[in-house]
Every structure is written in structure tokens, then in C-alpha cells.
Design an enzyme around this catalytic site. Sequence first.
Site, short mmCIF file in Angstrom:
data_model
loop_
_atom_site.label_atom_id
_atom_site.label_comp_id
_atom_site.label_asym_id
_atom_site.label_seq_id
_atom_site.Cartn_x
_atom_site.Cartn_y
_atom_site.Cartn_z
CG LEU A 145 -2.00 -1.03 1.36
CD1 LEU A 145 -2.74 -0.87 2.68
CD2 LEU A 145 -2.98 -0.96 0.20
CG ASP A 146 0.61 4.13 -3.07
OD1 ASP A 146 1.47 3.33 -3.47
OD2 ASP A 146 -0.28 4.61 -3.80
CE LYS A 147 5.08 9.19 4.61
NZ LYS A 147 6.04 10.32 4.45
#
Length: 327
Positions: A145-147
Site C-alpha cells: 500500500l502506498d505510504k
Amino acid sequence: MASQQVESREGVEKSEKVIPEALAGKRFDVALATLFPEFSRSRLQSWIKSGDALIDGEQRRPRDPVSAGERVTLEAEQEVAVVWGGEEIPLSILYEDEAILLVDKPPGMVVHPAAGNWSGTLVNGLLHHEPKLSELPRAGIVHRLDKDTSGVLVVAKSLEAHTHLVRQLQARTMDREYQAICKGVMTAGGVVDAPIGRHRVDRKKMAVSENGKPAITHYRLVEKFRAHTWIRLSLETGRTHQIRVHMEQIRFALLGDPVYGHRLQIPARSSPELVEALRGFKRQALHAICLGLEHPTTGEWIRIESPLPEDMVMMIELLRDDREKNR
């Protein structure tokens, strides 16, 4: 003592070379393999298709012939050995048994250690929680998952479980659902079927690209507001930034997205509270709300949900209140 793991980190490295006379007329992939013998043919092929390998700044097909004097630019993610260490970081664990672990990642937390984020990541916390994860590829994490995207992630606790989960991802049998708040008012749900590759100019971004990898996103309406829409999404593929790129492509960029979101959208007659909240929402309003998978040991289908984070719940309440006041 903190657990440690010698692992591989992906970093971006740029190289440039000029096509010599001896390679004139050769296929692009053949010329690239000759110029960069340190990389495998399959990796070079993937970089050509993703747009990470360019000729005179343009994307070409692997079979296209090259000419002497043309400049090849290779700007791709490459592996560098690093050490990952375990850290005592609070984790929100949604489910755990001897084979798998599902964790609720908060917004702002990086998944893997990388340049600028060597500590405080999800992997650091996982290695402290379960030191044996150091024996697995990427500490058992099979998807990212993106930051600034929150939500549920699955972690394998054994090599057998890791292999099983990776196969599910590849076969597209894992059920991944998201919820998001996008800018603009949708009239109906739909499907975005558009390949994604690296942006031709900004190499840190992704974009819909003719030569990119297949990417399919399904989206459905949950609730409409005056200038925004609450939606749910499901993925058939898992490309980098897929939802964010696809929503931008159909002109419903995610609220707060600092990369693909463009300008802020504030409805007329908005309350000061809503204006402040919209201006202060600095991350993409995207949450991985549910993950369904076949348990790698029992074969049982399990479905784990993660509640919407507080920032999205508050934003939805403000948008709903704004809609009712301006009917």
C-alpha cells in the site's frame, strides 16, 4: 536485541549509453542486453515495456530496430543490499494464526524501508513482532500500500504461505476492496481498463500508457455529495498507484492526492469547517477496507475488514452535512 534481516531494497538508478555502429539495426531488446549485460534479459524486457528504458526520450517496443547515435536511457528500480531491523512499533493486527497475519496499516506509514525511510516502517514493526519473518522474502509481505493509503495488508509467516499467497495474487483470486473519496460527482459506477506504465516525463509517477501493463479497476458509488463522491473499488490487477492513476484518467481524482489530485475543489457556500477540512486533507482519501483470500493452510476462504480511518469518516460527515444544508 532487535532482529535484523539482510534484504534487498529497490532504488532508482539512471544510466545513459549511445548506440554504437555495431548495434545499428538490431532489436531494441537485443541492443539493450548488449549495452547492459549486468541485467537479465527478462528484467530489461520489463523495463522496456514499462517505459523505464527509453531511446532519445521516447518509449519503443522491444522489437523496434535501433540506429547508431541514438541515446539509450535506463532509469529503473534496481536492487541494493541493505539491513532491515526490527523496531517496537505499535501494530493494529486484525487477524493472526501460525500461517498468516493481517495488519491494519495507518496512513503515513511506509511499508518497506527505503531511502529517506530506513526506520518506522511496517516491516520494522513486523520484524519486532515476529523475528522469524526475517527468513522470508520482503519479510513476508506479498503486496503493498502506498505510504498515505491506509488499510489491510496480508503478511505470510512461512515460505509455504508466502508462495500460496503470491500465486493467489498472480491468479487474481485474492479479493481486494477499497473505499475512497474522489473529486467530482459521479452519476454511475463503471470499469477502467487501461494499461499503466511509468510516466514518460516524471519518472516518479505512473500513467496510463499504451505500452504499460494491463490494469483493471472496478468502481461503484456509495454516496454522492455536492462536489465529491464516496466510492468503493475492487482490483483485478495490482499496479503501482493503480486506483490513483485510473481515477485521474476518468477525471475523478482522489481527494487530497498530492501527486495525481490537481487543484483543490471547494463547493460554493461551504462552511468554514468544510473549507478548513478540505484544505487540510493532505493525503489521498484511499483506504483498503477489505481483503478476501484462501487460507494457505486450511483452504478456507477468509475475509478481513478494516474500519474507515477517522480522517475519512470525519470528511464524509462534513460533506454529508454540507449537502443537507445546501439542498
